[in-house]
Design an enzyme around this catalytic site. Structure first.
Site, PDB file in Angstrom:
ATOM      1  N   LYS A 142       0.868  -1.179   0.000  1.00  0.00           N
ATOM      2  CA  LYS A 142       0.000   0.000   0.000  1.00  0.00           C
ATOM      3  C   LYS A 142       0.902   1.225   0.000  1.00  0.00           C
ATOM      4  O   LYS A 142       2.064   1.142   0.424  1.00  0.00           O
ATOM      5  CB  LYS A 142      -0.862   0.008   1.279  1.00  0.00           C
ATOM      6  CG  LYS A 142      -2.077   0.893   1.203  1.00  0.00           C
ATOM      7  CD  LYS A 142      -3.277   0.170   0.631  1.00  0.00           C
ATOM      8  CE  LYS A 142      -4.466   1.102   0.495  1.00  0.00           C
ATOM      9  NZ  LYS A 142      -5.644   0.407  -0.030  1.00  0.00           N
ATOM     10  N   GLY A 201     -23.278   4.357   3.847  1.00  0.00           N
ATOM     11  CA  GLY A 201     -22.393   4.890   2.797  1.00  0.00           C
ATOM     12  C   GLY A 201     -22.935   4.494   1.435  1.00  0.00           C
ATOM     13  O   GLY A 201     -22.987   3.308   1.095  1.00  0.00           O
ATOM     14  N   GLY A 242     -21.848   5.561  -1.605  1.00  0.00           N
ATOM     15  CA  GLY A 242     -20.918   6.015  -2.653  1.00  0.00           C
ATOM     16  C   GLY A 242     -20.858   5.009  -3.779  1.00  0.00           C
ATOM     17  O   GLY A 242     -21.846   4.343  -4.106  1.00  0.00           O
ATOM     18  N   ASN A 243     -19.681   4.891  -4.363  1.00  0.00           N
ATOM     19  CA  ASN A 243     -19.469   3.996  -5.503  1.00  0.00           C
ATOM     20  C   ASN A 243     -19.944   2.577  -5.243  1.00  0.00           C
ATOM     21  O   ASN A 243     -20.716   2.012  -6.001  1.00  0.00           O
ATOM     22  CB  ASN A 243     -17.964   3.927  -5.792  1.00  0.00           C
ATOM     23  CG  ASN A 243     -17.553   4.951  -6.808  1.00  0.00           C
ATOM     24  OD1 ASN A 243     -18.203   5.091  -7.835  1.00  0.00           O
ATOM     25  ND2 ASN A 243     -16.488   5.663  -6.512  1.00  0.00           N
ATOM     26  N   VAL A 244     -19.455   1.988  -4.150  1.00  0.00           N
ATOM     27  CA  VAL A 244     -19.819   0.604  -3.837  1.00  0.00           C
ATOM     28  C   VAL A 244     -21.240   0.544  -3.288  1.00  0.00           C
ATOM     29  O   VAL A 244     -22.053  -0.291  -3.709  1.00  0.00           O
ATOM     30  CB  VAL A 244     -18.835  -0.023  -2.815  1.00  0.00           C
ATOM     31  CG1 VAL A 244     -19.235  -1.452  -2.505  1.00  0.00           C
ATOM     32  CG2 VAL A 244     -17.415   0.043  -3.316  1.00  0.00           C
TER      33      VAL A 244
HETATM   34  P1  NAD Z   1     -16.926   6.429  -1.887  1.00  0.00           P
HETATM   35  O1  NAD Z   1     -16.018   7.516  -1.426  1.00  0.00           O
HETATM   36  O2  NAD Z   1     -17.412   6.415  -3.295  1.00  0.00           O
HETATM   37  O3  NAD Z   1     -18.239   6.391  -0.959  1.00  0.00           O
HETATM   38  C1  NAD Z   1     -18.219   6.497   0.419  1.00  0.00           C
HETATM   39  C2  NAD Z   1     -19.549   7.093   0.838  1.00  0.00           C
HETATM   40  O4  NAD Z   1     -19.637   7.032   2.245  1.00  0.00           O
HETATM   41  C3  NAD Z   1     -19.722   8.553   0.436  1.00  0.00           C
HETATM   42  O5  NAD Z   1     -20.983   8.738  -0.171  1.00  0.00           O
HETATM   43  C4  NAD Z   1     -19.617   9.298   1.777  1.00  0.00           C
HETATM   44  O6  NAD Z   1     -20.398  10.490   1.808  1.00  0.00           O
HETATM   45  C5  NAD Z   1     -20.159   8.260   2.724  1.00  0.00           C
HETATM   46  N1  NAD Z   1     -19.749   8.424   4.112  1.00  0.00           N
HETATM   47  C6  NAD Z   1     -18.573   8.861   4.615  1.00  0.00           C
HETATM   48  N2  NAD Z   1     -18.599   8.852   5.956  1.00  0.00           N
HETATM   49  C7  NAD Z   1     -19.829   8.376   6.308  1.00  0.00           C
HETATM   50  C8  NAD Z   1     -20.472   8.126   7.539  1.00  0.00           C
HETATM   51  N3  NAD Z   1     -19.869   8.358   8.696  1.00  0.00           N
HETATM   52  N4  NAD Z   1     -21.732   7.620   7.521  1.00  0.00           N
HETATM   53  C9  NAD Z   1     -22.377   7.393   6.360  1.00  0.00           C
HETATM   54  N5  NAD Z   1     -21.812   7.624   5.152  1.00  0.00           N
HETATM   55  C10 NAD Z   1     -20.552   8.107   5.137  1.00  0.00           C
HETATM   56  O7  NAD Z   1     -16.175   5.068  -1.508  1.00  0.00           O
HETATM   57  P2  NAD Z   1     -16.419   3.629  -2.137  1.00  0.00           P
HETATM   58  O8  NAD Z   1     -15.505   3.438  -3.297  1.00  0.00           O
HETATM   59  O9  NAD Z   1     -17.885   3.405  -2.285  1.00  0.00           O
HETATM   60  O10 NAD Z   1     -15.868   2.699  -0.968  1.00  0.00           O
HETATM   61  C11 NAD Z   1     -16.622   2.498   0.216  1.00  0.00           C
HETATM   62  C12 NAD Z   1     -15.776   1.706   1.196  1.00  0.00           C
HETATM   63  O11 NAD Z   1     -15.422   0.433   0.624  1.00  0.00           O
HETATM   64  C13 NAD Z   1     -14.450   2.374   1.562  1.00  0.00           C
HETATM   65  O12 NAD Z   1     -14.147   2.065   2.903  1.00  0.00           O
HETATM   66  C14 NAD Z   1     -13.440   1.686   0.658  1.00  0.00           C
HETATM   67  O13 NAD Z   1     -12.138   1.689   1.208  1.00  0.00           O
HETATM   68  C15 NAD Z   1     -14.012   0.275   0.599  1.00  0.00           C
HETATM   69  N6  NAD Z   1     -13.634  -0.446  -0.617  1.00  0.00           N
HETATM   70  C16 NAD Z   1     -13.952   0.063  -1.826  1.00  0.00           C
HETATM   71  C17 NAD Z   1     -13.609  -0.647  -2.979  1.00  0.00           C
HETATM   72  C18 NAD Z   1     -13.969  -0.128  -4.351  1.00  0.00           C
HETATM   73  O14 NAD Z   1     -13.932  -0.920  -5.324  1.00  0.00           O
HETATM   74  N7  NAD Z   1     -14.341   1.134  -4.499  1.00  0.00           N
HETATM   75  C19 NAD Z   1     -12.927  -1.884  -2.877  1.00  0.00           C
HETATM   76  C20 NAD Z   1     -12.640  -2.393  -1.609  1.00  0.00           C
HETATM   77  C21 NAD Z   1     -12.987  -1.655  -0.469  1.00  0.00           C
END
Ligand code: NAD
Length: 362
Positions: free
Chosen positions: A88, A188, A190-192
């Protein structure tokens, strides 16, 4: 024997404690780049891990984060059956203020100097555009846009893996993996989170959503007919499943006490505030926990596909293995009466030690 006698552990003591192979500190006064690359283990292959850009309050905090995250990547690759090690990187600074093309390319040159021992991808605070800048300096980067030969956004694969992890847990707890009628809190969106909400709603799951971004929360709720809830209601609501898809450490002493969920399965990394303590607390309370690095590996599989050149079909097949892998972890946890996170760690560690043996046998 340590030669360091201050009151806090030296960097080398920290590496020894966590079993890290190498840490590289990067400093470029011309661009303001200050970064740390941590390589935890390369038994299975080159260390792959995202680059996170964050306004860390201290170098010590950045080092702690990169050591913890890189070790997690070793376990994620190992249990997913990929030929990758764990690494990382963190760049210290506010991405909105400090990020420039020159800074990212300078960072790319540090990666280049590692000659393929470390391969990076995007993470919090970095984007596919940044990966393009790194690609201008080195081939050892994945997650570049599809338009230039990359695998594109990994989130749909991550969400699919989490969805299958949820199904495997539901099968264990309710005797069938049919999700219709079950209720899930997605923290949350977001993307996932959004992709997960969509998959769950397609199966007629009752979905509660929470997000600190109110506008996004309302948009997702409307689009998928999910129910928005306030952050302070998450841990008291009587839903079947909690899917943390925002931050880590949300499963802790305080939240476990009030939880009524049967299952915890989400995408956030490092969900358990303390692996040793909280896995056992969940087991004692009868809450089934799907280890985060096991079920959120879809994104990593997508990056792996970029390196190996296999297409979306194979990426999806490997992601679908997460269902069986989760069942296997649950089985071992029951057999040994150990928390699921310990069972997952055993499986990952066994694969690494088995491959280490064959590599040293001739
Ligand atoms: P993202 O930044 O697109 O979405 C995160 C969302 O969470 C945002 O909408 C944000 O406003 C919200 N958020 C932040 N703090 C919050 C809280 N306290 N309560 C409620 N919502 C909150 O991120 P992502 O890509 O969707 O990833 C989400 C999680 O999954 C992260 O922890 C990331 O490390 C993990 N992850 C993502 C991937 C991937 O493919 N994107 C892969 C493995 C792990």
């Amino acid at each position: 024997m340590s030669v360091h006698n201050a009151n806090f552990p030296s960097v080398l003591d920290q590496l020894a404690a966590s079993g890290h192979k190498k840490v590289v500190f990067c400093n470029d006064p011309d661009t303001g780049l200050k970064a740390i690359i941590a390589i935890h283990d390369t038994t299975l292959g080159p260390a792959l891990g995202g680059t996170r850009m964050w306004n860390y309050v201290s170098e010590a905090e950045a080092l702690e984060d990169v050591l913890r995250l890189s070790k997690g990547m070793t376990y994620k690759s190992a249990i997913t059956g990929l030929n990758l090690g764990g690494g990382k990187a963190v760049i210290i600074g506010d991405p909105r203020k400090m990020k420039t093309e020159a800074l990212m390319r300078s960072f790319g040159r540090f990666i280049k100097n590692l000659n393929g021992e470390f391969i990076t991808a995007e993470d919090m605070g970095t984007t596919t555009r940044d990966m393009e800048f790194i690609r201008m300096e080195t081939e050892f980067v994945t997650g570049v846009p599809e338009s230039i030969g990359g695998a594109g956004n990994p989130a749909p694969f991550t969400a699919k893996g989490v969805f299958l992890g949820i199904k495997a847990c539901v099968k264990e707890v309710f005797g069938t993996d049919m999700l219709a009628g079950k209720s899930v809190v997605v923290q949350g969106t977001g993307n996932v989170g959004e992709n997960l909400v969509e998959l769950l709603r397609q199966e007629n799951v009752e979905v509660y959503v929470s997000d600190i971004n109110e506008e996004r929360l309302q948009m997702i709720a409307r689009k998928y007919k999910a129910k928005p809830i306030e952050a302070d209601k998450i841990f008291t609501i009587g839903a079947d499943i909690y899917a943390p898809c925002a931050l880590g450490a949300t499963v802790n002493d305080k939240t476990i006490k009030s939880m009524k969920f049967a299952i915890i399965a989400g995408s956030a990394n490092n969900q358990l505030a303390d692996e040793q303590v909280h896995g056992q607390m969940l087991l004692d309370k009868g809450i089934l926990y799907a280890p985060d690095y096991l079920i959120n590996a879809g994104g990593l599989i997508s990056c792996y596909s970029e390196l190996t050149g296999f297409g979306k079909k194979r990426t999806m097949q490997l992601t679908e293995n997460i269902y069986d892998a989760t069942r296997e972890v649950i089985k071992l946890s029951k057999q040994e009466n150990i928390p699921t996170n310990s069972a997952a760690a055993h499986i990952a560690e066994k694969r690494i030690s088995d491959i280490k043996k064959i590599k040293s046998s001739y």
